[in-house]
Design an enzyme around this catalytic site. Structure first.
Site, short mmCIF file in Angstrom:
data_model
loop_
_atom_site.label_atom_id
_atom_site.label_comp_id
_atom_site.label_asym_id
_atom_site.label_seq_id
_atom_site.Cartn_x
_atom_site.Cartn_y
_atom_site.Cartn_z
N CYS A 54 -6.20 36.74 18.41
CA CYS A 54 -4.82 36.65 18.90
C CYS A 54 -4.64 37.22 20.31
O CYS A 54 -3.57 37.08 20.90
CB CYS A 54 -3.87 37.34 17.93
SG CYS A 54 -3.67 36.40 16.41
N ASN A 77 3.04 32.39 13.79
CA ASN A 77 1.97 32.95 14.63
C ASN A 77 1.00 31.82 15.00
O ASN A 77 0.23 31.36 14.15
CB ASN A 77 1.25 34.07 13.86
CG ASN A 77 0.16 34.74 14.69
OD1 ASN A 77 -0.21 34.26 15.76
ND2 ASN A 77 -0.37 35.83 14.16
N HIS A 123 3.07 39.13 21.65
CA HIS A 123 2.43 38.25 20.68
C HIS A 123 3.34 38.11 19.46
O HIS A 123 3.94 39.09 19.00
CB HIS A 123 1.08 38.84 20.28
CG HIS A 123 0.39 38.06 19.20
ND1 HIS A 123 0.20 36.71 19.28
CD2 HIS A 123 -0.14 38.47 18.00
CE1 HIS A 123 -0.42 36.29 18.18
NE2 HIS A 123 -0.63 37.33 17.39
O1 UT7 Z 1 -1.80 38.09 14.84
C1 UT7 Z 1 -2.92 38.85 14.51
C2 UT7 Z 1 -2.56 40.16 14.00
N1 UT7 Z 1 -1.88 40.06 12.74
C3 UT7 Z 1 -0.81 40.79 12.50
O2 UT7 Z 1 -0.35 41.51 13.36
C4 UT7 Z 1 -0.24 40.73 11.11
C5 UT7 Z 1 0.06 42.12 10.61
N2 UT7 Z 1 0.53 42.17 9.21
C6 UT7 Z 1 1.73 41.70 8.83
O3 UT7 Z 1 2.45 41.10 9.59
C7 UT7 Z 1 2.18 42.03 7.42
O4 UT7 Z 1 1.30 42.95 6.85
C8 UT7 Z 1 2.30 40.79 6.47
C9 UT7 Z 1 3.46 39.91 6.92
C10 UT7 Z 1 1.00 40.00 6.51
C11 UT7 Z 1 2.58 41.26 5.06
O5 UT7 Z 1 3.75 42.05 5.03
P1 UT7 Z 1 3.74 43.49 4.33
O6 UT7 Z 1 5.10 44.02 4.44
O7 UT7 Z 1 2.63 44.31 4.94
O8 UT7 Z 1 3.43 43.13 2.84
P2 UT7 Z 1 2.25 43.67 1.89
O9 UT7 Z 1 0.97 43.01 2.24
O10 UT7 Z 1 2.31 45.16 1.86
O11 UT7 Z 1 2.75 43.13 0.50
C12 UT7 Z 1 3.93 43.64 -0.13
C13 UT7 Z 1 4.16 42.88 -1.42
C14 UT7 Z 1 2.92 42.79 -2.30
O12 UT7 Z 1 3.34 42.85 -3.64
P3 UT7 Z 1 3.26 44.23 -4.50
O13 UT7 Z 1 1.79 44.63 -4.47
O14 UT7 Z 1 4.13 45.19 -3.75
O15 UT7 Z 1 3.76 43.82 -5.82
C15 UT7 Z 1 2.37 41.41 -2.01
O16 UT7 Z 1 1.63 40.90 -3.08
O17 UT7 Z 1 4.53 41.53 -1.13
C16 UT7 Z 1 3.63 40.62 -1.82
N3 UT7 Z 1 3.46 39.43 -1.00
C17 UT7 Z 1 4.31 38.40 -1.01
N4 UT7 Z 1 5.43 38.17 -1.70
C18 UT7 Z 1 6.07 37.02 -1.47
C19 UT7 Z 1 2.47 39.18 -0.09
N5 UT7 Z 1 2.68 37.98 0.47
C20 UT7 Z 1 3.79 37.47 -0.07
C21 UT7 Z 1 4.51 36.27 0.12
N6 UT7 Z 1 5.64 36.09 -0.61
N7 UT7 Z 1 4.13 35.33 0.99
#
Ligand code: UT7
Length: 331
Positions: free
Chosen positions: A116, A286, A256
């Site tokens: 990225c 993204n 970004h």
């Molecule tokens: O561009 C390159 C660099 N990349 C980035 O900068 C991305 C950085 N990361 C992020 O933007 C975020 O971490 C994400 C958007 C990928 C995820 O958001 P988050 O707030 O960190 O969510 P999480 O991974 O902590 O997941 C929270 C909950 C989980 O459920 P439990 O374990 O709390 O029950 C996930 O299973 O949300 C669940 N979850 C979803 N729920 C609905 C994960 N993906 C989804 C989804 N829809 N698509």
């Protein structure tokens, strides 16, 4: 003679027509519009549906848009750099094909890969060629067909990424406009958190790797988020401090587009109001290498000669950094 700086003198871009909305994603994986919107800021992303078209198609379209708008003769271009994480082919540079297709017959060309941060690092590379006096026209393209490496049954990645391409032309400037300073970083400790495991020299493609879905992007979102949110803000603050820029001096943050929460945290740290923050993540998601030039494309009409822009990015590897650039023209 005054010192030569490297200015952006033209912008072009392309996104495919097909819109993949959060509502449609709700029918594909266990997710919902509310979760995607609040956690990422994304509402829809563009997808290149044609099976027979790769990243070069997007890159060529973006370059053609730039050439048409700027009336630059492609035969005058010295160098074409394509930043991409999704090259057409593992071997045979996408940039070489793109340069030939757009009529850059006197240019040499190569790809650049820093996930990225592709476009950010590419700005540094392109600008250095200009500042040294070696070349006069460097075309930098950021292009990715992210849909080609996404597992559309994995809700943690397929909701984030989209396809697109953007291009800028770097040319010499003697008014002191263009790239002023850069602070670029990388850290190999980040490799496990965001990667495609197979298909490279470490783990070549096999029946096993296909069965195990190891050719798709894997991301440990939470860990990447933690690194991204602090590092992007740190480098943006650092570049302001180093150049004695107050929040009033910065006209635009060009961040970004990975997650609205990361963008907000960066802007907050810089002391910038929302109206100085370029944002289009809601429409494109993204697009990896294309986020920064797609922002310039969307905001070009609002940019004025002399405006201070701070670019910031964070990506797999890890790779990240910030660039301070003075805008060089009114459109
Ligand atoms: O561009 C390159 C660099 N990349 C980035 O900068 C991305 C950085 N990361 C992020 O933007 C975020 O971490 C994400 C958007 C990928 C995820 O958001 P988050 O707030 O960190 O969510 P999480 O991974 O902590 O997941 C929270 C909950 C989980 O459920 P439990 O374990 O709390 O029950 C996930 O299973 O949300 C669940 N979850 C979803 N729920 C609905 C994960 N993906 C989804 C989804 N829809 N698509």
């Amino acid at each position: 003679m005054s010192k030569i700086s490297a200015a952006i003198t033209a912008v072009g871009a392309y996104v495919p027509d097909f819109r993949l909305t959060n509502k449609v994603l709700e029918t594909m994986v266990d997710t919902n519009d509310e979760w995607i919107t609040t956690r990422t800021g994304i509402k829809e992303r563009r997808i290149l549906k044609d099976k027979d078209k790769g990243t070069s198609y997007l890159a060529i379209k973006a370059a053609e848009d730039l050439l048409k708008k700027s009336k630059v003769d492609p035969a005058e271009i010295d160098l074409v750099i394509v930043g991409t994480a999704t090259p057409d082919l593992p071997v045979a540079s996408t940039a070489v094909y793109v340069a030939s297709e757009i009529g850059a017959t006197n240019a040499f060309a190569y790809d650049l890969q820093a996930a990225c941060s592709n476009f950010l690092y590419g700005m540094s590379t392109a600008a250095s060629y200009i500042e040294s006096g070696r070349y006069k026209k460097v075309l930098l393209i950021g292009a990715d067909k992210m849909s080609s490496i996404l597992d559309y049954t994995d809700r943690t990645t397929c909701i984030i990424f989209g396809d697109g391409a953007g291009a800028v032309l770097f040319e010499p400037n003697e008014e002191g406009l263009g790239l002023q300073d850069e602070f670029l970083r990388s850290d190999g400790k980040g490799r496990p958190f965001l990667r495609i495991e197979a298909g490279g020299s470490l783990l070549p493609a096999s029946e096993e790797t296909v069965k195990n879905k190891q050719h798709y992007v894997y991301q440990d979102g939470k860990s990447v988020f933690k690194f991204a949110v602090s590092n992007m803000a740190d480098v943006a603050a650092k570049i302001m401090e180093r150049n004695k820029l107050s929040h009033d001096d910065v006209h635009w943050l060009v961040p970004h587009q990975a997650n609205k929460r990361i963008i907000d945290a960066t802007a907050n740290r810089m002391g910038l109001d929302n109206d100085k923050v370029m944002m289009n993540i809601q429409r494109y998601g993204n697009t990896t290498s294309a986020t920064l030039p797609l922002l310039l494309w969307d905001y070009e009409k609002q940019l004025k000669k002399g405006d201070n822009l701070v670019f910031a990015a964070f990506g797999g590897g890890f790779t990240w950094g910030a660039i301070y650039l003075k805008w060089a023209y009114n459109s």
